[in-house]
Write a protein that holds these residues in place. Structure first.
Motif, mmCIF file in Angstrom:
data_model
loop_
_atom_site.group_PDB
_atom_site.id
_atom_site.type_symbol
_atom_site.label_atom_id
_atom_site.label_comp_id
_atom_site.label_asym_id
_atom_site.label_seq_id
_atom_site.Cartn_x
_atom_site.Cartn_y
_atom_site.Cartn_z
ATOM 1 N N SER A 173 59.182 51.954 37.697
ATOM 2 C CA SER A 173 58.898 50.762 36.948
ATOM 3 C C SER A 173 60.104 50.134 36.054
ATOM 4 N N LYS A 174 60.249 49.016 35.771
ATOM 5 C CA LYS A 174 61.334 48.512 34.995
ATOM 6 C C LYS A 174 61.111 48.330 33.541
ATOM 7 N N VAL A 175 62.124 48.777 32.897
ATOM 8 C CA VAL A 175 61.992 48.676 31.292
ATOM 9 C C VAL A 175 63.241 48.260 30.707
ATOM 10 N N ALA A 176 63.071 47.232 29.719
ATOM 11 C CA ALA A 176 63.976 46.573 29.031
ATOM 12 C C ALA A 176 64.966 47.887 28.111
ATOM 13 N N HIS A 177 66.327 47.783 28.192
ATOM 14 C CA HIS A 177 67.114 48.562 27.235
ATOM 15 C C HIS A 177 66.961 48.189 25.882
ATOM 16 N N SER A 178 67.202 49.041 24.893
ATOM 17 C CA SER A 178 67.162 48.711 23.638
ATOM 18 C C SER A 178 68.326 48.063 23.264
ATOM 19 N N ARG A 179 69.630 47.968 23.930
ATOM 20 C CA ARG A 179 70.500 47.155 23.884
ATOM 21 C C ARG A 179 71.276 47.184 25.069
ATOM 22 N N PRO A 180 72.122 46.198 25.539
ATOM 23 C CA PRO A 180 72.429 46.232 27.064
ATOM 24 C C PRO A 180 73.564 47.256 27.187
ATOM 25 N N MET A 181 73.389 47.944 28.372
ATOM 26 C CA MET A 181 74.287 49.181 28.947
ATOM 27 C C MET A 181 75.482 48.252 29.627
ATOM 28 N N LEU A 182 76.665 48.101 28.907
ATOM 29 C CA LEU A 182 77.673 47.127 29.414
ATOM 30 C C LEU A 182 78.852 48.249 30.133
ATOM 31 N N SER A 183 79.502 47.470 31.163
ATOM 32 C CA SER A 183 80.683 48.364 31.723
ATOM 33 C C SER A 183 81.927 48.516 30.674
ATOM 34 N N LEU A 184 82.896 48.794 30.981
ATOM 35 C CA LEU A 184 84.020 48.954 30.107
ATOM 36 C C LEU A 184 85.126 48.077 31.018
ATOM 37 N N ASP A 185 85.910 47.316 30.056
ATOM 38 C CA ASP A 185 87.288 46.870 30.882
ATOM 39 C C ASP A 185 88.291 48.150 31.056
ATOM 40 N N ASN A 186 88.819 47.827 32.163
ATOM 41 C CA ASN A 186 89.779 48.933 32.515
ATOM 42 C C ASN A 186 91.293 48.524 32.125
ATOM 43 N N ARG A 228 62.714 59.466 15.989
ATOM 44 C CA ARG A 228 63.038 58.928 17.281
ATOM 45 C C ARG A 228 64.463 58.577 17.569
ATOM 46 N N PHE A 229 65.016 58.775 18.543
ATOM 47 C CA PHE A 229 66.577 58.365 18.843
ATOM 48 C C PHE A 229 66.891 58.147 20.412
ATOM 49 N N GLU A 230 67.805 57.752 20.722
ATOM 50 C CA GLU A 230 68.071 57.586 22.185
ATOM 51 C C GLU A 230 69.450 58.060 22.381
ATOM 52 N N VAL A 231 69.865 58.810 23.420
ATOM 53 C CA VAL A 231 70.969 59.589 23.825
ATOM 54 C C VAL A 231 71.461 58.799 25.232
ATOM 55 N N ARG A 232 72.558 58.035 25.256
ATOM 56 C CA ARG A 232 73.027 57.763 26.566
ATOM 57 C C ARG A 232 74.258 58.649 26.917
ATOM 58 N N GLY A 233 74.201 58.849 28.359
ATOM 59 C CA GLY A 233 75.189 59.600 28.882
ATOM 60 C C GLY A 233 75.496 59.081 30.283
ATOM 61 N N GLU A 234 75.921 60.281 30.952
ATOM 62 C CA GLU A 234 76.453 60.230 32.440
ATOM 63 C C GLU A 234 75.884 61.496 33.037
ATOM 64 N N VAL A 235 74.968 60.986 34.291
ATOM 65 C CA VAL A 235 74.473 61.859 35.456
ATOM 66 C C VAL A 235 75.572 62.086 36.273
ATOM 67 N N VAL A 236 76.150 63.400 36.554
ATOM 68 C CA VAL A 236 76.956 63.608 37.666
ATOM 69 C C VAL A 236 76.605 64.664 38.592
ATOM 70 N N MET A 237 77.177 64.660 39.644
ATOM 71 C CA MET A 237 76.934 65.737 40.776
ATOM 72 C C MET A 237 78.102 66.753 40.585
ATOM 73 N N PRO A 238 78.218 67.927 40.257
ATOM 74 C CA PRO A 238 79.299 68.687 40.655
ATOM 75 C C PRO A 238 79.771 68.903 41.942
ATOM 76 N N LEU A 239 81.142 69.010 41.999
ATOM 77 C CA LEU A 239 81.789 69.309 43.509
ATOM 78 C C LEU A 239 81.242 69.876 44.574
ATOM 79 N N ALA A 240 80.759 70.956 43.708
ATOM 80 C CA ALA A 240 80.248 72.172 44.786
ATOM 81 C C ALA A 240 78.838 71.662 45.528
ATOM 82 N N GLY A 241 78.035 70.889 44.554
ATOM 83 C CA GLY A 241 76.854 70.692 44.889
ATOM 84 C C GLY A 241 77.054 69.374 46.016
#
Length: 693
Positions: free
Chosen positions: A79-92, A190-203
């Motif tokens: 299902s689709k759910v709106a974010h509490s605030r936009p999850m934006l990308s970063l300038d490089n 109540r709180f929100e944690v944002r972060g990154e899901v990664v796949m280890p290189l071995a996996g």
């Protein structure tokens, strides 16, 4: 006897509670701290004991029990759910000079009296995720504890997909946070944690070995593999991939930073039991920023997971609010991207792959070589012109580049001048095929273009990619029609083109592995729903070269029907905003091919939308070009763009001397500065609306 039974039951409940705490403790040590105290056999024995007790007393099972990380049931869709605030990308930025310019702007916007400091963190190359925590149902948590309520993908930045069942399988994500941990970290209820899901290189390497053994194409990189894994409908598959989650933002339920600094947020996440990348540092001096980046780049090959740069954020959240955002990225953070990595290998052969749009891509088959922890065996050569530019022969030694977010590519022939005795030249030239290596159709190369293409839309090599594109979120949005299902449908000969999606029924779907009645019915409902998708999405789904979502929308609004578009001349097509000679030629060529026209008719018979409301156009702004920047008081950027284009004007992405007007709102950025430098007229929203009356 009754008293003994009560005592035994009470004792068993206590043992269940103790086992859960013990298992959570060992999961934290193993998956977060990388410091296990027991081996796998001991851990498995504790888990089996808990499973046995919960099996005897199913009424004791809670959602945050370690036994419930993998529910075993496939999801019917996300299902689709709106974010509490936009999850934006970063300038490089990619150089010291660009970073210095960003630092200058940040300090200037912060103000001369601001105490500016930064936090540097490794830029993990994975999938952004938002996790929401809070109290569960009454009685499920002991006093003050909170649990994982929801996990959302980034999605389009504003709305994400609810993948909670899959996030629960990631063992570095705590299912429950105790009152003691909350108190230690200073976290609210109540709180929100944002972060990154990664796949280890071995996996990642193990997964690709498995895919290749099954005759499937290997994933291009760990980031793509992590993204594909988290969106699979099978939690058991997700659990097997051993993903990791690293937290880096701590927000309140409305999406505002919880703590006054980013440094404090990272420390609080650590105290709460989250995995937080240890490679971080608070820095004030610019030279120390450069030193951190240099050290990170030197360390990147020995981490066990992919990083493609360093993220630099203003530490003080008050200054973050002051700097705000551009249209797509925060001004208070930037990503310093690393340079690509290289190695030398030998081209043992050149194969040709056929992509979703029919493009034929030559691929170098390489003698295996390690680059940044990944064994590379293939690299793209792009097209025939690139092979000629390189002067490449089969058997040549070549320099291979592997960037952070692209597949490997050959960048030069080593020893091309014949003077390098350690890298002798090859002897066999590559000849581009005149017919598609898959379907045998004639290969075409349009004048002035570099690519050869198979123009047969029903070419088997194109079908898998076409099906996945057609079903994707931004096109027909058919939830559940992912890679695993598509590959089974193709292998069993149940589909041969995107039109065959609409011939699927329950019996056909139930013949596939891991598809039950509930999942089959849900997928059929998604397919039925896609019949109502507007014309522009159908056009986008056809996979016409150069026709993306925006161009498809403009074409649908201009012509109002599929029939009118198919009958249009190139001259008529080029009257559409953003359609030039190259795009018009591609559209005309697509509809001139009989297999493609047949595909359109099959989609018509399936009941898809072939008409659209034509845009009413006026000429008030004919000949004028506009650039939009900042946030307008009442209009969204898309609404402003639509008003301009409906009045005959054009909207561009950058400011030049040919720009007629820049329309600027709150937090206007560098485009406003550029307009002022060039003397381009600047309007506010009221000024724009005044031109339209």
């Amino acid at each position: 006897m009754g008293s003994d039974k009560h005592t035994n039951t009470h004792s068993a409940q206590e043992r269940v509670g103790a086992l859960r705490e013990l298992l959570r403790h060992h999961e934290y040590l193993y998956y977060v701290m990388d410091a296990p105290e027991i081996d796998d056999l001991q851990y498995d024995a504790l888990m089996r004991e808990l499973q046995g007790l919960e099996g005897e007393h199913p009424e004791w099972v809670t959602p945050d029990s370690p036994t419930q990380r993998v529910g075993g049931k496939a999801a019917d869709g996300f299902s689709k759910v709106a974010h509490s605030r936009p999850m934006l990308s970063l300038d490089n930025v990619n150089s010291e000079a660009e970073l210095r310019e960003w630092d200058r702007r940040a300090r200037e916007l912060a103000g001369p009296s601001a105490d500016v400091s930064y936090v540097c963190e490794y830029k993990l190359d994975g999938l952004s995720m938002a996790l929401h925590f809070g109290p569960g149902e009454e009685g499920q948590e002991e006093g003050g504890a909170v649990r994982l309520l929801r996990g959302l993908t980034r999605g389009d930045g504003s709305v994400g997909e609810d993948v909670t069942s899959n996030v629960r399988t990631i063992k570095s994500v705590p299912l429950v946070i105790s009152a003691k941990q909350r108190e230690k970290a200073g976290l609210p209820e109540r709180f929100e944690v944002r972060g990154e899901v990664v796949m280890p290189l071995a996996g990642f390497l193990a997964m690709n070995e498995e895919r290749e053994s099954l005759g499937q194409a290997p994933a291009a990189n760990p980031r793509n593999a992590a993204a594909g894994t988290i969106r699979t409908l099978e939690p058991n598959v997700v659990a097997q991939r051993r993903l990791d989650f690293y937290g880096y933002f701590l927000l309140d339920p409305e999406g505002a930073p919880l703590l006054p600094t980013q440094s404090a947020a990272l420390d609080a996440l650590t105290a709460a039991g989250f995995r937080v990348n240890p490679h971080r540092e608070a820095i004030r001096e610019f030279d120390k920023l450069l030193a951190f980046i240099e050290k990170a780049e030197a360390n990147r090959t020995g981490l066990g997971y992919e990083i493609d740069g360093v993220v630099i954020k203003l530490d003080q959240t008050g200054l973050q609010r002051r700097l705000g955002y551009t249209g797509k990225a925060p001004r208070w953070a930037v990503a310093y991207k690393f340079a690509s990595r290289f190695a030398v290998s030998v081209v043992e052969d050149i194969k040709v792959q056929v992509g979703r749009t029919g493009k034929l891509t030559p691929v170098a088959v390489l003698r295996p070589v390690g680059i940044g922890g990944i064994t590379v065996t293939r690299a793209t050569l792009h097209n025939e012109d690139e092979i000629e530019r390189l002067g490449l022969l089969i058997g040549d030694s070549v320099r291979v580049e592997r960037g952070g977010d692209v597949i490997p590519k050959v960048v030069e022939v080593v020893g091309a001048d014949g003077t390098d005795k350690d890298h002798p030249r090859g002897t066999r030239p590559f000849v581009f095929p005149e017919h598609c290596p898959v379907c045998g159709a004639e290969v075409k190369r349009s004048e002035g273009e570099a690519d050869h293409r198979c123009v047969n839309a029903t070419c088997p090599a194109r079908v898998a990619g076409s099906l996945l594109h057609f079903a994707s979120r931004g096109v027909m949005n058919i939830e559940g029609l992912g890679e695993a299902v598509v590959m089974q449908l193709l292998e069993r000969g149940l589909v041969h083109s995107v039109a065959d999606i609409y011939l699927l029924d329950e019996a056909k779907l139930l013949s596939l592995e891991r598809i039950g009645k509930k999942t089959a019915d849900a997928l059929l409902a998604e397919i039925a729903k896609s019949r109502t998708a507007p014309l522009y999405r159908v056009l986008y789904g056809l996979g016409i070269r150069f026709v993306g979502e925006r161009t498809a929308e403009l074409l649908a609004e201009e012509f109002g029907s599929m029939d009118a578009l198919m009958a249009a001349t190139q001259e008529e097509l080029e009257r559409v905003n953003e359609v030039g000679p190259r795009v018009s030629a591609s559209i005309a060529e697509f509809f001139s091919e009989e297999p493609n026209r047949k595909l359109v008719e099959e989609l018509r018979a399936a009941g898809l939308q072939f008409t659209a409301k034509k845009r009413e156009r006026t000429e008030e702004l004919a000949g004028l070009s506009f650039v939009l920047t900042g946030t307008l008081p009442t209009l969204t950027r898309e609404q402003a763009k639509e008003k301009i284009e409906s009045a005959g004007g054009k909207v561009a992405g950058s400011v030049s001397k040919k720009t007629s007007y820049v329309v600027a709102g709150e937090e206007a950025g560098s485009k406003l500065e550029k307009a002022q430098e060039l003397g381009v007229k600047v309007l506010d929203e009221a000024g724009l609306l005044g031109l339209l009356t």
